[in-house]
Design a protein around this motif. Structure first.
Motif, PDB file in Angstrom:
ATOM      1  N   GLY A  74       3.271   6.147  49.469  1.00 12.21           N
ATOM      2  CA  GLY A  74       3.391   4.692  49.558  1.00 12.21           C
ATOM      3  C   GLY A  74       4.781   4.201  49.233  1.00 12.21           C
ATOM      4  O   GLY A  74       5.312   3.294  49.887  1.00 12.21           O
ATOM      5  N   ILE A  75       5.416   4.822  48.221  1.00 11.85           N
ATOM      6  CA  ILE A  75       6.783   4.425  47.864  1.00 11.85           C
ATOM      7  C   ILE A  75       7.748   4.748  48.999  1.00 11.85           C
ATOM      8  O   ILE A  75       8.615   3.938  49.361  1.00 11.85           O
ATOM      9  CB  ILE A  75       7.205   5.122  46.561  1.00 11.85           C
ATOM     10  N   ILE A  76       7.595   5.942  49.596  1.00 13.50           N
ATOM     11  CA  ILE A  76       8.483   6.332  50.698  1.00 13.50           C
ATOM     12  C   ILE A  76       8.315   5.388  51.880  1.00 13.50           C
ATOM     13  O   ILE A  76       9.298   4.943  52.495  1.00 13.50           O
ATOM     14  CB  ILE A  76       8.210   7.787  51.112  1.00 13.50           C
ATOM     15  N   LEU A  77       7.067   5.049  52.205  1.00 11.24           N
ATOM     16  CA  LEU A  77       6.826   4.130  53.325  1.00 11.24           C
ATOM     17  C   LEU A  77       7.433   2.758  53.049  1.00 11.24           C
ATOM     18  O   LEU A  77       8.015   2.135  53.946  1.00 11.24           O
ATOM     19  CB  LEU A  77       5.325   4.013  53.579  1.00 11.24           C
ATOM     20  N   GLY A  78       7.285   2.277  51.805  1.00 12.39           N
ATOM     21  CA  GLY A  78       7.865   0.975  51.464  1.00 12.39           C
ATOM     22  C   GLY A  78       9.372   0.979  51.546  1.00 12.39           C
ATOM     23  O   GLY A  78       9.986   0.044  52.081  1.00 12.39           O
ATOM     24  N   VAL A  79      10.005   2.029  51.043  1.00 10.76           N
ATOM     25  CA  VAL A  79      11.471   2.121  51.081  1.00 10.76           C
ATOM     26  C   VAL A  79      11.967   2.215  52.515  1.00 10.76           C
ATOM     27  O   VAL A  79      12.964   1.574  52.892  1.00 10.76           O
ATOM     28  CB  VAL A  79      11.944   3.333  50.258  1.00 10.76           C
ATOM     29  N   LEU A  80      11.284   3.006  53.352  1.00 13.45           N
ATOM     30  CA  LEU A  80      11.694   3.118  54.754  1.00 13.45           C
ATOM     31  C   LEU A  80      11.538   1.785  55.484  1.00 13.45           C
ATOM     32  O   LEU A  80      12.370   1.420  56.325  1.00 13.45           O
ATOM     33  CB  LEU A  80      10.862   4.201  55.447  1.00 13.45           C
ATOM     34  N   THR A  81      10.457   1.059  55.178  1.00 13.52           N
ATOM     35  CA  THR A  81      10.265  -0.263  55.805  1.00 13.52           C
ATOM     36  C   THR A  81      11.391  -1.214  55.432  1.00 13.52           C
ATOM     37  O   THR A  81      11.978  -1.880  56.290  1.00 13.52           O
ATOM     38  CB  THR A  81       8.916  -0.854  55.372  1.00 13.52           C
ATOM     39  N   LEU A  82      11.689  -1.287  54.132  1.00 10.67           N
ATOM     40  CA  LEU A  82      12.749  -2.190  53.675  1.00 10.67           C
ATOM     41  C   LEU A  82      14.107  -1.751  54.203  1.00 10.67           C
ATOM     42  O   LEU A  82      14.937  -2.582  54.598  1.00 10.67           O
ATOM     43  CB  LEU A  82      12.760  -2.239  52.149  1.00 10.67           C
TER      44      LEU A  82
END
Length: 560
Positions: free
Chosen positions: A473-481
């Protein structure tokens, strides 16, 4: 990537030549009015800035001069005080010496010896009176000098205060004039929002924004003339943004399916990408993205909170519903694409998602009267053929889940098309940055509510997989931002039209990255699928290229 068609002017009868001529005339007049207003506002801003700088320099100079004068006057007063002290000491010494000499002579001389005690006291009193008179005269002179210096200093301070007031009046006048012009431009009569009928439409109040990669709305297009170095930087940033969002889709696949990272070791598969688990992943992604978005929006667009307050207190229900509705459709599109990625892989799922021009082009014709050109009809046919070819192996597969994955991908593309249409309407009333913040907030709220309410689906996460889920979830959030920020800054240098062309490579990049990062039978593509991905990418690329040409022609017409 694809781009929304230009919103047309108000038309009562599309087939009437007179109406078309009137529309062209109105368009030209509006463009001329807009150009004149922009030039006038730019001149006022430049004049205001120059006047501000001049006043600041004058105030700084006056303050420096005042400080110097105060220091000089203090030095003069100190020197005068020292001189007066020295003179008084010298006069007092002389007077005392005279008194001592007189007293000595009076006591020793025959005359002084003959003085009576009363006469001697009178003589001493006369000497003291003379000394007192001298001191009084000296102090009066000193007081007059001090009063003169104080009067001169007061006059200079008054002049400085007068200049400061004049500067404030000039600044207030310029600011009020600029505000009046801006208010005049903003409060010009506008027609009601677009209706869903063909015979009732509105004049656009904002430039069309291109349709971009999922989850990363583009900002308002910047002026097209850029230096070569800025174009290269913009190209690099937008390409990195597209790569980041493509990797995001690959990471979703890894979270939902055990995968061989670079063919070396097995990772992922922490939970099955069904409806409940997809909602959980999306919620965790927004849990990272939303707080960071709140922190950076002030930097991206300083007036974000003021615009949001004005927007939601304006009681424009239709505009508010458009912005929130776009977030709802984006939420639905993201949930469905997660399920599709888990079933048929990221390359095919994203390719089917890019079918949205098949929906947006007819909707733009229906809602805004933007009649498709022959090129757009060709693009729709090309994308349709590409989607069929890319999805055919999955549809013909004996696995029932493959067909379900194709269906959810199609649903994601349809939802994404409606998200783009509503987002386009939202941009007419609000800047893209606060629109994006509202959309992300809507996704977070919907995913939170969906997980709390007792809906007919479950979330299944084994205890040993919780750590992997959090990391994913953290990786997905960072990639989105990261994709959002890179795209935002890239468009500022490159322009929205060029950026949409680069973003149209999303399906190809996703398929290539999936094949490289997690090689295996699930990411290996058949020849027919490869042809389908290339056709869809070519169609979206052509649509974006056409929009760039149309915008350039419109810009040239406006300048002429």
């Amino acid at each position: 990537m694809g781009q929304l068609d230009n919103l047309p002017e108000n038309s009562e009868a599309l087939d009437s030549q007179a109406t078309e001529a009137l529309l062209r005339t109105m368009t030209q007049e509006l463009q001329n009015l807009k150009q004149n207003l922009i030039v006038q506002l730019n001149q006022d801003v430049e004049r205001l800035q120059a006047e501000k700088n001049r006043l600041i320099q004058e105030i700084d100079g006056l303050q420096s001069q005042r400080q110097q004068q105060v220091e000089q006057q203090q030095q003069q007063l100190q020197q005068l005080s020292q001189n007066l002290t020295s003179q008084l000491q010298e006069q007092l010494r002389q007077q005392l010496q005279q008194m001592a000499d007189t007293s000595s002579s009076a006591m020793t001389s025959p005359v002084g010896a003959n003085l009576l005690p009363g006469e001697y006291n009178d003589h001493a009193y006369r000497l003291l009176a003379s000394l007192d008179s001298t001191l009084s005269t000296t102090f009066k002179t000193l007081q007059q000098d001090i009063n003169s210096y104080q009067s001169a200093l007061s006059q200079q301070l008054g002049q400085m205060h007068s200049l400061e007031q004049q500067g404030q009046v000039i600044l207030e006048t310029l600011v009020n004039r600029l505000n009046q012009q801006l208010q005049t431009a903003v409060t010009q009569p506008q027609l009601p929002p677009a209706d869903t009928t063909v015979t009732s439409r509105q004049l656009p109040t904002a430039k069309p924004i291109p349709l971009e990669f999922p989850g990363a709305p583009l900002p308002i297009p910047q002026p097209p003339k850029k230096k070569l170095s800025e174009l290269q930087l913009g190209f690099f940033l937008v390409l990195l943004s597209t790569v980041a969002l493509s990797i995001h889709n690959v990471v979703v696949r890894i979270v939902g399916n055990p995968s061989q990272l670079l063919g070396l070791f097995t990772i992922g598969g922490v939970l099955k990408l069904d409806l409940g688990n997809s909602l959980l992943i999306l919620w965790m992604r927004m849990l990272v993205v939303l707080p960071l978005m709140v922190l950076i929006t002030k930097f991206l667009y300083p007036a974000v909170w003021r615009d949001l307050k004005t927007f939601f207190t304006a009681k424009d229900t239709r505009s508010i519903l458009n912005v929130i509705g776009s977030g709802c459709f984006l939420f639905l599109s993201q949930v469905l694409i997660y399920i599709a990625i888990g079933d048929i892989g990221p390359g095919i799922a994203v390719t089917i998602l890019f079918m949205y021009p098949i929906i947006t082009v007819p909707l733009a014709w229906l809602l805004f009267g933007d009649r498709p050109t022959l090129l757009r009809f060709g693009v729709m046919l090309t994308i349709s053929l590409g989607v069929v070819l890319a999805a055919y192996p999955s549809i013909s597969s004996t696995s029932s889940m493959s067909g379900f994955g194709v269906g959810t991908a199609v649903g994601s593309g349809v939802a994404f098309a409606f998200y783009l249409i509503l987002m386009q309407l939202g941009f007419q009333k609000l800047h893209p940055v606060p629109v994006s913040l509202v959309q992300f907030s809507t996704i977070f709220v919907l995913s939170s509510v969906s997980l709390i309410l007792p809906l007919p689906f479950s979330v299944n996460v084994l205890p040993e997989n919780q750590q992997g889920l959090i990391i994913g979830g953290i990786i997905l959030g960072v990639l989105t931002l990261l994709g959002y920020l890179l795209n935002n800054f890239g468009v500022r240098f490159l322009g929205a039209a060029r950026a949409s062309i680069i973003a149209s490579t999303g399906p190809v990049l996703t398929a290539i990255l999936a094949f490289v990062l997690i090689p295996g039978p699930k990411t290996a593509l058949q020849t027919i699928q490869t042809v389908g991905i290339l056709l869809v990418t070519l169609g979206v690329f052509a649509l974006s290229f056409e929009r760039m040409i149309v915008q350039r022609r419109a810009a040239k017409t406006a300048k002429a």
